[in-house]
Design a protein around this motif. Structure first.
Motif, PDB file in Angstrom:
ATOM      1  N   ALA A  34       0.858  -1.179   0.000  1.00 23.81           N
ATOM      2  CA  ALA A  34       0.000   0.000   0.000  1.00 23.81           C
ATOM      3  C   ALA A  34       0.891   1.226   0.000  1.00 23.81           C
ATOM      4  O   ALA A  34       2.107   1.141   0.243  1.00 23.81           O
ATOM      5  CB  ALA A  34      -0.937   0.007   1.203  1.00 23.81           C
ATOM      6  N   THR A  35       0.285   2.362  -0.255  1.00 28.32           N
ATOM      7  CA  THR A  35       1.053   3.593  -0.379  1.00 28.32           C
ATOM      8  C   THR A  35       1.182   4.303   0.962  1.00 28.32           C
ATOM      9  O   THR A  35       0.203   4.424   1.705  1.00 28.32           O
ATOM     10  CB  THR A  35       0.381   4.540  -1.391  1.00 28.32           C
ATOM     11  OG1 THR A  35       0.190   3.851  -2.619  1.00 28.32           O
ATOM     12  CG2 THR A  35       1.231   5.771  -1.636  1.00 28.32           C
ATOM     13  N   VAL A  36       2.375   4.788   1.250  1.00 33.28           N
ATOM     14  CA  VAL A  36       2.589   5.663   2.398  1.00 33.28           C
ATOM     15  C   VAL A  36       1.993   7.023   2.065  1.00 33.28           C
ATOM     16  O   VAL A  36       2.251   7.577   0.991  1.00 33.28           O
ATOM     17  CB  VAL A  36       4.087   5.802   2.716  1.00 33.28           C
ATOM     18  CG1 VAL A  36       4.296   6.766   3.886  1.00 33.28           C
ATOM     19  CG2 VAL A  36       4.699   4.449   3.033  1.00 33.28           C
ATOM     20  N   VAL A  37       1.149   7.558   2.965  1.00 31.88           N
ATOM     21  CA  VAL A  37       0.472   8.822   2.678  1.00 31.88           C
ATOM     22  C   VAL A  37       0.786   9.849   3.759  1.00 31.88           C
ATOM     23  O   VAL A  37       1.207   9.513   4.871  1.00 31.88           O
ATOM     24  CB  VAL A  37      -1.057   8.621   2.568  1.00 31.88           C
ATOM     25  CG1 VAL A  37      -1.397   7.681   1.432  1.00 31.88           C
ATOM     26  CG2 VAL A  37      -1.637   8.114   3.876  1.00 31.88           C
ATOM     27  N   GLU A  38       0.557  11.098   3.406  1.00 29.57           N
ATOM     28  CA  GLU A  38       0.660  12.202   4.365  1.00 29.57           C
ATOM     29  C   GLU A  38      -0.698  12.876   4.435  1.00 29.57           C
ATOM     30  O   GLU A  38      -1.315  13.167   3.407  1.00 29.57           O
ATOM     31  CB  GLU A  38       1.735  13.193   3.942  1.00 29.57           C
ATOM     32  CG  GLU A  38       1.943  14.320   4.964  1.00 29.57           C
ATOM     33  CD  GLU A  38       3.050  15.269   4.531  1.00 29.57           C
ATOM     34  OE1 GLU A  38       3.928  15.583   5.358  1.00 29.57           O
ATOM     35  OE2 GLU A  38       3.028  15.703   3.355  1.00 29.57           O
ATOM     36  N   ALA A  39      -1.193  13.084   5.644  1.00 27.71           N
ATOM     37  CA  ALA A  39      -2.514  13.693   5.808  1.00 27.71           C
ATOM     38  C   ALA A  39      -2.554  14.456   7.114  1.00 27.71           C
ATOM     39  O   ALA A  39      -1.729  14.249   8.017  1.00 27.71           O
ATOM     40  CB  ALA A  39      -3.599  12.627   5.770  1.00 27.71           C
ATOM     41  N   GLU A  40      -3.536  15.362   7.189  1.00 27.50           N
ATOM     42  CA  GLU A  40      -3.738  16.139   8.410  1.00 27.50           C
ATOM     43  C   GLU A  40      -4.645  15.352   9.347  1.00 27.50           C
ATOM     44  O   GLU A  40      -5.756  14.974   8.978  1.00 27.50           O
ATOM     45  CB  GLU A  40      -4.355  17.487   8.081  1.00 27.50           C
ATOM     46  CG  GLU A  40      -4.432  18.419   9.296  1.00 27.50           C
ATOM     47  CD  GLU A  40      -5.062  19.758   8.961  1.00 27.50           C
ATOM     48  OE1 GLU A  40      -6.285  19.743   8.672  1.00 27.50           O
ATOM     49  OE2 GLU A  40      -4.358  20.779   8.975  1.00 27.50           O
ATOM     50  N   ILE A  41      -4.170  15.091  10.547  1.00 31.07           N
ATOM     51  CA  ILE A  41      -4.949  14.350  11.540  1.00 31.07           C
ATOM     52  C   ILE A  41      -4.878  15.096  12.873  1.00 31.07           C
ATOM     53  O   ILE A  41      -4.165  16.097  13.010  1.00 31.07           O
ATOM     54  CB  ILE A  41      -4.439  12.906  11.723  1.00 31.07           C
ATOM     55  CG1 ILE A  41      -3.003  12.920  12.269  1.00 31.07           C
ATOM     56  CG2 ILE A  41      -4.511  12.131  10.422  1.00 31.07           C
ATOM     57  CD1 ILE A  41      -2.494  11.547  12.685  1.00 31.07           C
ATOM     58  N   SER A  42      -5.613  14.595  13.842  1.00 28.79           N
ATOM     59  CA  SER A  42      -5.544  15.176  15.184  1.00 28.79           C
ATOM     60  C   SER A  42      -4.142  15.017  15.750  1.00 28.79           C
ATOM     61  O   SER A  42      -3.451  14.015  15.495  1.00 28.79           O
ATOM     62  CB  SER A  42      -6.547  14.484  16.105  1.00 28.79           C
ATOM     63  OG  SER A  42      -7.863  14.663  15.651  1.00 28.79           O
ATOM     64  N   GLY A  43      -3.738  15.996  16.544  1.00 27.34           N
ATOM     65  CA  GLY A  43      -2.472  15.865  17.244  1.00 27.34           C
ATOM     66  C   GLY A  43      -2.553  14.793  18.314  1.00 27.34           C
ATOM     67  O   GLY A  43      -3.634  14.264  18.603  1.00 27.34           O
ATOM     68  N   HIS A  44      -1.448  14.466  18.908  1.00 26.25           N
ATOM     69  CA  HIS A  44      -1.468  13.437  19.946  1.00 26.25           C
ATOM     70  C   HIS A  44      -0.309  13.652  20.903  1.00 26.25           C
ATOM     71  O   HIS A  44       0.689  14.308  20.568  1.00 26.25           O
ATOM     72  CB  HIS A  44      -1.407  12.037  19.331  1.00 26.25           C
ATOM     73  CG  HIS A  44      -0.124  11.755  18.610  1.00 26.25           C
ATOM     74  ND1 HIS A  44       0.084  12.111  17.291  1.00 26.25           N
ATOM     75  CD2 HIS A  44       1.031  11.169  19.038  1.00 26.25           C
ATOM     76  CE1 HIS A  44       1.299  11.757  16.931  1.00 26.25           C
ATOM     77  NE2 HIS A  44       1.899  11.186  17.966  1.00 26.25           N
TER      78      HIS A  44
END
Length: 359
Positions: A34-44
């Motif tokens: 599968a492809t490695v992706v970059e996305a905006e998510i909640s911080g943690h």
């Protein structure tokens, strides 16, 4: 004799590469990527805590008596209502028989007193006995009626004690400590066993005081524990308002299902707790993560070869997980067949999946 042996050894050494060349390289391992992706998510934020059982009980004896049968050992997993221990019933049987006899006697006396009261009432109506004599008969009947109620209650108590000489498992769980053996005399309330329920567990995390307002209580919590190759997903159930003065932290309570029992009471767990802010993150499918003890890694496919990359795992995002390490968006990560790979092995990509759904 030595010279022919040396010749044979040299021939084997020289022939080995030729034999291997004849056999050819090992076949490429089939994998799904599968492809490695970059996305905006909640911080943690990353927190550490200890696992606690959903329920813990110190099971005690219902009444006094000598133990005649113990039906459990430490480590046994028992269902709710399973018998744990039976105590001798001889004394309780005598007590029940005595209570039954007292109850019968008082009921007979009350019946006689009731008949006497009926006759006294008739005589009183005719003026053949005084008010004082009628009152004596009336109060005698009331007293015996109360005594009947008392002896019936005592008989019920004796029956209950006799029925409860077998102590039962209070809920489905595991026996972690055994406190009673056959032949012991247990008093009422004497300890029998300590049992816990870990089908669901709590993880108590130390949350810094300064981050209390940042926690996203509705977001899932990603949990990692030694011995588990995949993360657990929990939920924030409470922020306990009882700060630790020395560490300036507040207990954050997480609930997580534990159907396989891999989360053990008392063990450490690492957690990635979502916050209300947003940030860019590198995401890979959870199936790509290979966990060995406290470390995590994954395999990339580069030029037909498997390349191992160490990563740090962060928050979960649906079926993906945020990671940090030497990888970038667009690379191909192995999600099936990675358990048998070794660095440098040839791979045959049989399927490429687009697993990330952007909002």
């Amino acid at each position: 004799m030595k010279h022919p042996l040396r010749v044979l050894i040299l021939w084997i050494i020289c022939a080995t590469p030729f034999v291997q060349a004849q056999q050819g390289p090992p076949p490429a391992a089939p994998v799904t990527v599968a492809t490695v992706v970059e996305a905006e998510i909640s911080g943690h934020i990353e927190l550490v805590g200890r696992v606690a059982p959903h329920r813990r009980s110190l099971v005690a004896a219902n009444g006094p008596g000598r133990v005649v049968d113990v039906k459990f050992e430490e480590g046994d997993i028992l269902s709710e209502g399973s018998p744990l221990l039976t105590q001798n019933t001889v004394v309780l049987q005598f007590e029940r028989d005595a209570a039954r006899a007292r109850c019968a006697a008082t009921q007979a006396a009350w019946a006689e007193s009731s008949n006497t009261l009926v006759r006294a009432h008739a005589l009183h109506q005719k003026g053949q006995i005084s008010d004082a004599e009628f009152d004596i008969a009336h109060f005698a009947e009331l007293t015996l009626r109360a005594q009947v109620a008392e002896t019936v209650a005592l008989l019920g108590l004796a029956d209950t004690r006799l029925d409860r000489t077998t102590t039962l498992m209070p809920f489905t769980g595991t026996v972690v400590r055994k406190h009673a053996e056959r032949g012991e005399w247990l008093m009422s309330g004497g300890e029998i066993a300590e049992v816990i329920d870990i089908a669901n567990v709590y993880i108590l995390l130390d949350l810094p005081e300064s981050r209390v307002a940042d926690i996203d209580r509705d977001a899932p919590v990603t949990l990692w524990a030694d011995g588990a190759n995949t993360p657990f997903i929990g939920k924030v159930t409470a922020i306990i308002p009882d700060a630790h003065e020395a560490s300036h932290t507040i207990p954050l309570k997480i609930n997580a299902p534990n159907p396989d029992g891999l989360l053990v009471a008392g063990m450490y767990a690492q957690a990635s707790v979502s916050t209300k802010d947003r940030q860019l993150a590198i995401l890979v499918p959870k199936d790509a993560i290979i966990r060995r003890g406290p470390s995590s890694s994954l395999f990339l496919v580069e030029d037909g070869k498997a390349t191992s990359v160490d990563v740090q795992c962060g928050a979960a995002h649906h079926d993906h997980i945020a990671v940090t390490g030497d990888l970038k968006p667009g690379q191909m990560v192995v999600i099936r067949g990675n358990e048998r790979l070794r660095p440098g092995m040839s791979v045959d990509v049989t399927e490429t999946l687009e697993t990330f759904a952007r909002p």
